[in-house]
Design a protein around this motif. Structure first.
Motif, PDB file in Angstrom:
ATOM      1  N   THR A 160     -17.412   7.498   2.825  1.00  0.00           N
ATOM      2  CA  THR A 160     -17.738   7.857   1.571  1.00  0.00           C
ATOM      3  C   THR A 160     -17.395   9.378   1.507  1.00  0.00           C
ATOM      4  O   THR A 160     -17.475  10.243   0.611  1.00  0.00           O
ATOM      5  N   ARG A 161     -17.591  10.040   2.859  1.00  0.00           N
ATOM      6  CA  ARG A 161     -17.555  11.392   3.144  1.00  0.00           C
ATOM      7  C   ARG A 161     -16.586  12.262   3.833  1.00  0.00           C
ATOM      8  O   ARG A 161     -16.431  13.361   3.992  1.00  0.00           O
ATOM      9  N   THR A 162     -15.643  11.085   4.459  1.00  0.00           N
ATOM     10  CA  THR A 162     -14.427  11.676   5.524  1.00  0.00           C
ATOM     11  C   THR A 162     -13.326  11.160   4.988  1.00  0.00           C
ATOM     12  O   THR A 162     -13.060  10.093   4.071  1.00  0.00           O
ATOM     13  N   ASP A 163     -12.156  11.989   4.962  1.00  0.00           N
ATOM     14  CA  ASP A 163     -10.782  11.645   4.560  1.00  0.00           C
ATOM     15  C   ASP A 163     -10.425  10.478   5.492  1.00  0.00           C
ATOM     16  O   ASP A 163      -9.841   9.566   4.758  1.00  0.00           O
ATOM     17  N   ILE A 164     -10.579   9.964   6.566  1.00  0.00           N
ATOM     18  CA  ILE A 164     -10.229   8.790   7.406  1.00  0.00           C
ATOM     19  C   ILE A 164     -10.782   7.616   6.502  1.00  0.00           C
ATOM     20  O   ILE A 164     -10.267   6.700   6.178  1.00  0.00           O
ATOM     21  N   GLY A 165     -12.140   7.519   6.018  1.00  0.00           N
ATOM     22  CA  GLY A 165     -12.753   6.682   5.502  1.00  0.00           C
ATOM     23  C   GLY A 165     -12.068   6.433   4.140  1.00  0.00           C
ATOM     24  O   GLY A 165     -11.790   5.078   3.803  1.00  0.00           O
ATOM     25  N   LEU A 166     -11.901   7.415   3.571  1.00  0.00           N
ATOM     26  CA  LEU A 166     -11.246   7.490   2.093  1.00  0.00           C
ATOM     27  C   LEU A 166      -9.878   6.850   2.036  1.00  0.00           C
ATOM     28  O   LEU A 166      -9.303   5.805   1.363  1.00  0.00           O
ATOM     29  N   LYS A 167      -9.192   7.183   3.217  1.00  0.00           N
ATOM     30  CA  LYS A 167      -7.890   6.751   3.404  1.00  0.00           C
ATOM     31  C   LYS A 167      -7.750   5.253   3.841  1.00  0.00           C
ATOM     32  O   LYS A 167      -6.869   4.478   3.301  1.00  0.00           O
ATOM     33  N   MET A 168      -8.592   4.510   4.676  1.00  0.00           N
ATOM     34  CA  MET A 168      -8.853   3.391   5.000  1.00  0.00           C
ATOM     35  C   MET A 168      -9.243   2.435   3.592  1.00  0.00           C
ATOM     36  O   MET A 168      -8.337   1.341   3.400  1.00  0.00           O
ATOM     37  N   ARG A 169     -10.056   2.975   2.664  1.00  0.00           N
ATOM     38  CA  ARG A 169     -10.182   2.301   1.507  1.00  0.00           C
ATOM     39  C   ARG A 169      -8.843   2.256   0.593  1.00  0.00           C
ATOM     40  O   ARG A 169      -8.865   1.236  -0.031  1.00  0.00           O
ATOM     41  N   ALA A 170      -8.390   3.294   0.488  1.00  0.00           N
ATOM     42  CA  ALA A 170      -7.179   3.414  -0.256  1.00  0.00           C
ATOM     43  C   ALA A 170      -5.928   2.758   0.339  1.00  0.00           C
ATOM     44  O   ALA A 170      -5.404   1.930  -0.462  1.00  0.00           O
ATOM     45  N   ALA A 171      -5.986   2.341   1.431  1.00  0.00           N
ATOM     46  CA  ALA A 171      -4.896   1.703   2.156  1.00  0.00           C
ATOM     47  C   ALA A 171      -5.256   0.218   1.927  1.00  0.00           C
ATOM     48  O   ALA A 171      -4.356  -0.775   1.727  1.00  0.00           O
ATOM     49  N   ALA A 172      -6.389  -0.406   1.754  1.00  0.00           N
ATOM     50  CA  ALA A 172      -6.836  -1.411   1.619  1.00  0.00           C
ATOM     51  C   ALA A 172      -6.671  -2.144   0.078  1.00  0.00           C
ATOM     52  O   ALA A 172      -5.975  -3.244  -0.488  1.00  0.00           O
ATOM     53  N   PHE A 173      -7.061  -1.119  -1.053  1.00  0.00           N
ATOM     54  CA  PHE A 173      -7.112  -1.312  -2.312  1.00  0.00           C
ATOM     55  C   PHE A 173      -5.698  -1.333  -2.942  1.00  0.00           C
ATOM     56  O   PHE A 173      -5.308  -1.957  -3.651  1.00  0.00           O
ATOM     57  N   ALA A 174      -4.943  -0.192  -2.630  1.00  0.00           N
ATOM     58  CA  ALA A 174      -3.650  -0.031  -3.059  1.00  0.00           C
ATOM     59  C   ALA A 174      -2.819   0.626  -2.047  1.00  0.00           C
ATOM     60  O   ALA A 174      -2.418   1.633  -1.994  1.00  0.00           O
ATOM     61  N   PRO A 175      -2.154  -0.036  -1.094  1.00  0.00           N
ATOM     62  CA  PRO A 175      -1.510   0.241  -0.180  1.00  0.00           C
ATOM     63  C   PRO A 175      -0.076   0.855  -0.559  1.00  0.00           C
ATOM     64  O   PRO A 175       0.338   1.974  -0.021  1.00  0.00           O
TER      65      PRO A 175
END
Length: 292
Positions: A160-175
């Motif tokens: 929720t607070r790091t770029d890596i975590g947000l990128k991981m979620r983005a890659a999963a939801f909308a690659p």
């Protein structure tokens, strides 16, 4: 009342381990939108690595680090060498491949280490602390609780607070959209699997020494309970995984203590079915993928 307090403490101690395993499943779900049914076998392999390293060095803590690092490597290699080549649009294919991995990993462990249980030590006493005549948590239980809490807070912050975590979620939801925004989707998926492997290896090392010891099938039942915990709490929620794990541990403890241990699996199955029917997204899941 003393019996109730004892069963509650015992249930929380068992549930903390289920929570750690459930966190590993949440990691894969958040990163790849699939349930990794080979998580238990992968964790068992990490446990054997820790067993070998501990015997060679005489240090539990070096073995703990080895379990986490080997889990990291096993998870990353599994995604790179196997899961990457599975058609992502056919979810059943991924399930079948994961179940095949379970058979392969357990067979290899059986060949290398044999089918006998190998006892493992823990770094703290498992004798419960007492206040008066009431038994409470043991030092090892406190260590497990602290470890699971640290993992949960770390993952929650990362997602929720790091770029890596947000990128991981983005890659999963909308690659596809993530690629347009410059996210290396392939790398994020590998990282998700690697982190899940590390957390799974850590969780296995917390529970296996408290049972009969290392064994190719030592984590099978733990995985079933952890999967139930992850579904109950919500596959997209680290907090839900922890709450679900503690809840499953309490249910198992109460059923075994007040009724029969033979009913434990039936009750857990009923809990899983009930949550899937009434709230399929889980009790703590608040975000859903947008359908287009």
């Amino acid at each position: 009342m003393d019996r109730f307090i004892f069963l509650t403490i015992d249930g929380l101690a068992r549930g903390a381990v289920f929570a750690a395993f459930a966190l590993a499943l949440v990691l894969i779900w958040r990163g790849a939108r699939l349930v990794n049914f080979s998580q238990g076998a992968m964790a068992a392999a990490s446990t054997y690595v820790a067993y070998s390293v501990t015997n060679a060095t005489g240090s539990y803590w070096i073995g703990l680090v080895a379990a986490v690092l080997s889990g990291l490597a096993i998870g990353g290699l599994t995604e790179r060498l196997v899961m990457r080549w599975v058609d992502p649009t056919q979810h059943l294919n991924a399930v079948i491949v994961a179940l095949g991995l379970v058979l392969v990993i357990q067979a290899v462990l059986g060949v290398v280490y044999g089918s006998e249980y190998r006892p493992m030590d823990v770094p703290f006493s498992r004798s419960p602390l007492s206040i008066g005549d009431q038994a409470l948590l043991s030092p090892y239980d406190l260590f497990v609780f602290g470890t699971v809490l640290a993992v949960m807070l770390g993952l929650g912050y990362a997602f929720t607070r790091t770029d890596i975590g947000l990128k991981m979620r983005a890659a999963a939801f909308a690659p596809d959209m993530a690629r347009l925004l410059g996210v290396n989707v392939s790398r994020m998926l590998t990282l998700s699997w690697a982190l899940a492997g590390a957390v799974g290896g850590l969780a296995a090392l917390l529970v296996v020494p408290t049972e009969l010891g290392a064994h190719p099938h030592a984590t099978d039942l733990v995985f079933v309970y952890a999967f139930t915990a992850a579904v109950v709490g919500g596959l997209d929620s680290p907090i839900g995984a922890v709450v679900g794990g503690l809840g499953v541990g309490l249910v198992l403890s109460y059923v075994s203590g007040y009724s029969s241990s033979d009913l434990s699996a039936v009750v857990i199955l009923g809990l899983l079915i009930g949550v899937l029917l009434l709230r399929p997204s889980g009790l703590f899941s608040r975000a859903t993928a947008r359908q287009v």
